[in-house]
Every structure is written in C-alpha cells, then in structure tokens.
Design a protein around this motif. Structure first.
Motif, short mmCIF file in Angstrom:
data_model
loop_
_atom_site.label_atom_id
_atom_site.label_comp_id
_atom_site.label_asym_id
_atom_site.label_seq_id
_atom_site.Cartn_x
_atom_site.Cartn_y
_atom_site.Cartn_z
N ASN A 2 5.25 40.22 12.60
CA ASN A 2 4.25 39.97 13.40
C ASN A 2 2.83 40.28 13.23
OD1 ASN A 2 5.84 38.76 15.38
ND2 ASN A 2 6.17 40.52 16.60
N VAL A 3 2.61 41.22 12.33
CA VAL A 3 1.53 41.76 11.86
C VAL A 3 1.07 40.64 11.05
CG1 VAL A 3 0.04 43.50 10.57
CG2 VAL A 3 2.10 44.19 11.95
N LEU A 4 1.76 40.14 10.20
CA LEU A 4 1.30 39.08 9.37
C LEU A 4 0.99 37.69 10.08
CD1 LEU A 4 0.94 38.34 6.10
CD2 LEU A 4 3.41 37.15 6.24
N GLY A 5 1.86 37.44 11.15
CA GLY A 5 1.66 36.17 11.88
C GLY A 5 0.31 36.57 12.56
N GLN A 6 0.03 37.61 13.23
CA GLN A 6 -1.47 37.93 13.71
C GLN A 6 -2.54 37.64 12.96
OE1 GLN A 6 -1.59 38.94 17.10
NE2 GLN A 6 -3.84 38.13 16.91
N GLN A 7 -2.44 38.09 11.44
CA GLN A 7 -3.33 38.15 10.62
C GLN A 7 -3.62 36.50 10.16
OE1 GLN A 7 -5.49 40.09 10.38
NE2 GLN A 7 -4.56 42.24 10.24
N LEU A 8 -2.55 35.77 10.18
CA LEU A 8 -2.62 34.55 9.60
C LEU A 8 -3.48 33.66 10.76
CD1 LEU A 8 0.85 33.52 8.36
CD2 LEU A 8 -1.46 33.54 7.10
N VAL A 131 -9.16 36.19 28.81
CA VAL A 131 -7.81 35.71 29.15
C VAL A 131 -6.91 36.00 27.61
CG1 VAL A 131 -6.42 33.88 29.54
CG2 VAL A 131 -8.62 33.92 30.47
N ILE A 132 -5.87 36.53 27.66
CA ILE A 132 -5.21 36.89 26.55
C ILE A 132 -3.73 36.46 26.75
CG2 ILE A 132 -4.05 38.81 25.18
CD1 ILE A 132 -6.59 40.47 26.06
N TRP A 133 -3.30 35.58 25.87
CA TRP A 133 -1.80 35.29 25.88
C TRP A 133 -1.12 36.11 24.53
CZ3 TRP A 133 -5.52 30.99 25.69
CH2 TRP A 133 -5.64 30.29 26.82
N ARG A 134 0.23 36.20 25.09
CA ARG A 134 1.15 36.84 24.00
C ARG A 134 2.20 35.88 23.53
NH1 ARG A 134 -0.71 41.35 26.41
NH2 ARG A 134 -2.08 42.54 25.00
N LEU A 135 2.48 35.29 22.47
CA LEU A 135 3.30 34.26 22.07
C LEU A 135 3.99 35.02 21.14
CD1 LEU A 135 1.13 31.05 21.82
CD2 LEU A 135 2.80 31.79 23.67
N GLY A 136 5.29 35.37 21.35
CA GLY A 136 6.20 36.14 20.21
C GLY A 136 5.74 37.26 19.41
N GLY A 137 4.81 37.90 20.32
CA GLY A 137 4.15 39.34 19.55
C GLY A 137 2.98 38.81 18.93
N ILE A 138 2.43 37.56 18.92
CA ILE A 138 0.90 37.14 18.49
C ILE A 138 0.12 37.12 19.69
CG2 ILE A 138 -0.15 35.63 17.11
CD1 ILE A 138 2.22 34.87 15.65
N THR A 139 -0.89 37.77 19.64
CA THR A 139 -1.82 37.79 20.59
C THR A 139 -2.92 36.54 20.37
OG1 THR A 139 -1.86 40.27 21.01
CG2 THR A 139 -3.59 39.13 22.06
N ILE A 140 -3.20 35.80 21.30
CA ILE A 140 -4.41 34.76 21.42
C ILE A 140 -5.16 34.82 22.47
CG2 ILE A 140 -4.80 32.19 20.88
CD1 ILE A 140 -2.01 32.01 19.70
N THR A 141 -6.52 34.85 22.45
CA THR A 141 -7.21 34.91 23.41
C THR A 141 -7.78 33.54 23.83
OG1 THR A 141 -9.38 35.24 22.19
CG2 THR A 141 -7.88 37.05 22.81
N LEU A 142 -8.46 33.46 24.84
CA LEU A 142 -9.13 32.12 25.35
C LEU A 142 -10.39 31.78 24.58
CD1 LEU A 142 -9.42 29.62 27.11
CD2 LEU A 142 -11.12 31.26 28.85
#
Lengths: 296, 235
Positions: A2-8, A131-142
């Motif tokens: 997830n760390v890797l996914g988040q960084q990507l 606004v913050i979404w969490r998708l499979g452990g990856i955080t994405i903001t509006l």
C-alpha cells in the motif's frame, strides 16, 4: 504494497504538475530553439497571483485560477517583448536571450518578494474543500483529483490545438522553418508572441496547482522546479510536447519511488537526476526526441 | 500587375541588386534569367518582403507595397514558391496545402485542395504522407500547389527545376504552361534559360545585380548573344 501504491499515486500527481510546467519550456524551445529561463518566475507569479485573488480580492479558486493563468500568459508576452524581441536580430541571440530571460526572472522574483514578503504563504483554509477517499488503503484527496483533471484537460486542449487549430498549425510551421512560414503568409512574430503566452499561461497554471498541492507558496518557489523542468524536457526530448508530458511523469514517479524504497528523501533528487544521465546515454535525443535537422 | 522601380538590395555594404526596373503584366509569364549569383533570388525575396529594400519601390496592382510586411503581401496576392521548396517536412502533404491557404477563408480550403489534387494527382495519393519523405520532384509539386492554395494574383517561382531529373523538369514546365493557360500571372526565376524562355512572354537577363538585356521571350531566344551566353550554343 500500500505504501508503494500510495507513492505511485502521489508520483502521478507530482509528475503531472512537472509535465505541465515543462511543456511551457518545450513549447518555446520547439519554436525558437531558445530556453526561456524566466519560465520558473512566471510559474511563481501565477501561484502568487491566484493567492492574491483568493485572499485579498475574495474570489473563489474557480474564478482565480483562470484569471491568474491569463495573467501569467500576459507576463509571457512581456518576457518575449522585453527579453527576446530586441535581441532577435543579434548573432548571439541564443545566449543573450538566455541571460536577459534570467534578468527578467530576477526582476519578477524581487517584485514578488516586495509584494508578498520573503516568507512562505498559503491559500486560506477551505479554498478547496478537504475531501478524502480511501481505496484499498490508498488515500486520494479531492484536491489531487482536481489537479490531475486540470492537468489532463490542459494537456489535451494543448495537443488538440497544436494538431488541428489554424494557430496550432502556424506554430508548428514556425517551429519547423521560419522563412517558409513567412512566405506562407504567417505573421511569424505574432505566432512567437502567442507561443510565449501559451507557454507562460501553462507555467502559471502549474504554479497555482503546485501552491495548492504543497499548501505553500513563496517568491523563490520556482527555483527547485526550474532545474527539474529543464531535466524533464531533456529526458522527454527537447521541443517535444508528448515527450515533456512523459518526462514529467517519469521524473515525478522516480522521486516518490526513491523515497518509498530508500525510506528517506535524501536521495530523491540524486536518483532523479541520475536517471537523466542514464536516459541521455541510452537515448541521447530523449525518450521521444527526434534528431532535429536545422537548415544551414 | 507588378511594377518595380530602382530596386536596390544590400547585404551590409555589398549591393546584391542595383537599380532594377522591371514589370509583369497581368496574365503573362515573365522570366528573370541569368547565372547563379546574379541576384535573381534576392530580387524575389525583396518582392516577398523577407529581405529589406535599400532603395526603390515595389507596386502591386498600382499600390505601393515596399514597406508592407511579408505576411500582408501574401494576403494581397503576392506569393512565392521558394528555391529549395521549403516544404514543412514534418507535416503531412495535406497540412502543407492547408497552410498554403493560411490567409484564405476556411470554407474555401477543401475545394481548393481538391483542385490541387486534380492538377497534381501525385499529391492525392500521398495526402497523409509527411512532406519530408516525398521525392524532390514531388516536393516541388507540393511547393507549387501550396503556393497556389493562396490563390495568388502574382506567383513567384524561384528555380522550380533546380536539382530535378530531366523528365520531372519537363513536367514542371508543363504545369507552368498549364497555369499560364488558366490566366495565372507568373514571375519565373530560372537558370534553365532555354526552357524558361519557351514558356515566357517576356524576359529580363540579370547579371551581377543589374538587368543587362530584356525583350520578348521569343526574340531573346533567337538572339545570338543570348544563345551564346546562356543556351550553350556556338553560333
């Protein structure tokens, strides 16, 4: 994982902003074979102008964004008129233009310092709703989604403009051969000025997005991205718009991946610039660069 | 159509052409002939406004255009097909033609492209090909078609036969004849004196930046002095 996914994901957003910034360099270089080193200062001015419009004029970011982008474009016209046009007939125009554009950058930076002070400033809280979404452990903001959507929209518009619009074809004609363009009835000086406008507007837009993303703006915020932008266009191929887009993404991804793998940010720039050397060794003309043939 | 009076062009202190006087009447083909370096290309570039005029005047349809910028001259109908063709190598044949019509209303462009593809069938076959991968002869035809896309009142052709195979040269001069029969006014610059006199109504012989001889094209080609100097004949 997830760390890797988040960084990507983070790398994609940062890379997108690098692309937007670097496209401005590459447009002017593609048309004039000249580097506009005031580009990073225009990037800063775009961000600060948007901040002023939001904070002091009370506009929403949706109104401030296009206005500040236009203002950055106008600054580009000024850079062309003051730093490049008077030197165009000189035999050393490439070098003297480089220097006079640095002079413009210094003037812009000093003006910004005078107006906004020499410290970091930020957009007021709530400029963009959090606004913050969490998708499979990856955080994405509006905000991230909006930034990416803006970058994609601007890139697609630019690409279509260059490909299909009358002015886009004129820009490509001037880039290829100024004499031929003149004989076709194209107002070459006008096309060059428009290219500066376009390039600087995109640079200004990148500055606004950058200020929002990192929640910080300052009169010298253009400095670190200036060299990165140059590296991006070398990486992608000088003068190639798709090359600058790819180069920006590659650069952004390499930065965040280095942080993810090494665990610290110490090596971030070292790895990114090492990649630059690697690409230059493997493909001297850049990822999408072609061997440019210039007329004698 | 075109009136040139006392035209002088200087590169630095060197006068490339000096006090040229010539004219082109509507519907005629006029040649400037002479050896390499005589100043013929410089003259065309002065007419197009891409090199500055040191002295003298240029009038198109009775109006002075000496100080008019190069792109406005194209809009006024003075269009040059340059030496070396200068096609935009990275752009397609079609895009080159579209750019030829840069100063024309966009709704007329498609029809004009169709006319050009009729006049130069090879361009229809290679519509989407990058202009840089055409042969020399094809590039010359593209350059001429691109010039015609501007619907010129006066077409300036600079060395259209330069560097082409004899068969292609013949085709190029056939096209010049065809354009002439359609009423196109043309100012032709050529080193190929024999063929260019054959398609011209009137001709000027340029040497070292000055006009040394002028006359009806058929008279000039019959002139023993011209024949000796330019047609490679011993009389």
């Amino acid at each position: 994982m997830n760390v890797l996914g988040q960084q990507l994901v983070n790398g994609l957003f940062i890379g997108g902003m690098y692309s937007l910034f670097a496209v401005g360099y590459t447009l002017v270089f593609g048309v004039l074979d000249i580097l506009n080193l005031a580009h990073a200062a225009v990037f800063t001015m775009g961000g600060l102008a948007a901040l002023w419009l939001v904070q002091s004029a009370g506009l929403s970011i949706w109104a401030a964004f296009p206005l500040a982008t236009l203002l950055a474009g106008v600054l580009g016209l000024l850079v062309n008129q003051v730093a490049f046009v008077p030197l165009r007939r000189r035999p050393d125009t490439y070098f003297s233009g480089l220097i006079s554009s640095i002079a413009m950058a210094i003037i812009f930076e000093a003006l910004a310092m005078q107006i906004f002070g020499a410290h970091n400033v930020r957009f007021p809280a709530g400029t963009v709703p959090v606004v913050i979404w969490r998708l499979g452990g990856i955080t994405i903001t509006l905000l991230q989604v909006e930034i990416l959507a803006t970058v994609v929209l601007l890139m697609v518009t630019l690409t279509q403009l260059l490909k299909r619009a009358r002015i886009g074809k004129a820009i490509r004609a001037v880039a290829e051969n100024q004499r031929a363009a003149r004989l076709l009835g194209i107002n070459v000086d006008g096309v060059i000025a428009f290219t500066f406008f376009l390039s600087s507007a995109l640079g200004g837009a990148a500055g606004i997005l950058f200020g929002l993303y990192f929640d910080s703006l300052s009169p010298d915020m253009g400095r670190p991205i200036e060299l990165k932008g140059l590296a991006v266009i070398v990486l992608g191929g000088m003068g190639s718009v798709p090359g600058a887009i790819l180069g920006g993404l590659a650069f952004g991804l390499s930065e965040v991946l280095t942080v993810a793998i090494s665990g610290t940010s110490n090596l971030r720039d070292a790895v990114a610039f090492t990649m630059l050397f690697a690409i230059m060794l493997l493909r001297p003309s850049g990822i999408l660069g072609k061997g440019r043939t210039r007329e004698a | 159509m075109l009136e040139v009076k006392g035209l002088t062009v200087a590169y630095g202190l060197v006068e490339a052409v000096r006090d040229l006087n010539f004219s082109v009447a509507r519907g005629t083909v006029v040649s400037l002939v002479g050896p390499n370096g005589a100043g013929k290309t410089t003259t065309l570039n002065a007419l197009s406004g891409v090199v500055p005029v040191a002295a003298g005047g240029i009038a198109l349809e009775g109006r002075d255009i000496t100080r008019v910028s190069s792109h406005r001259r194209v809009a006024k109908g003075l269009v040059q097909v340059p030496e070396g063709r200068l096609v935009l190598a990275g752009m397609s044949v079609r895009e080159n033609l579209e750019l030829g019509a840069y100063r024309r209303p966009s709704q007329e462009v498609a029809g004009d492209i169709a006319r050009m593809e009729e006049l130069f069938p090879i361009l229809a076959d290679k519509r989407e090909t990058p202009a840089g991968s055409l042969s020399g002869g094809e590039q010359q035809m593209l350059a001429m078609a691109r010039g015609l896309m501007a619907r010129p009142k006066l077409l300036l052709l600079d060395e259209p036969s330069l560097g082409l195979a004899p068969l292609v040269v013949k085709m190029i001069f056939e096209i010049v004849k065809e354009l002439k029969s359609q009423g196109q006014t043309i100012l032709l610059v050529e080193q190929n004196v024999y063929q260019s006199l054959a398609v011209s109504d009137y001709a000027y012989v340029v040497e070292n930046g000055s006009i040394v001889l002028e006359g009806a094209a058929d008279k000039l080609s019959a002139d023993p002095a011209v024949a000796r100097a330019y047609l490679g004949q011993t009389v």
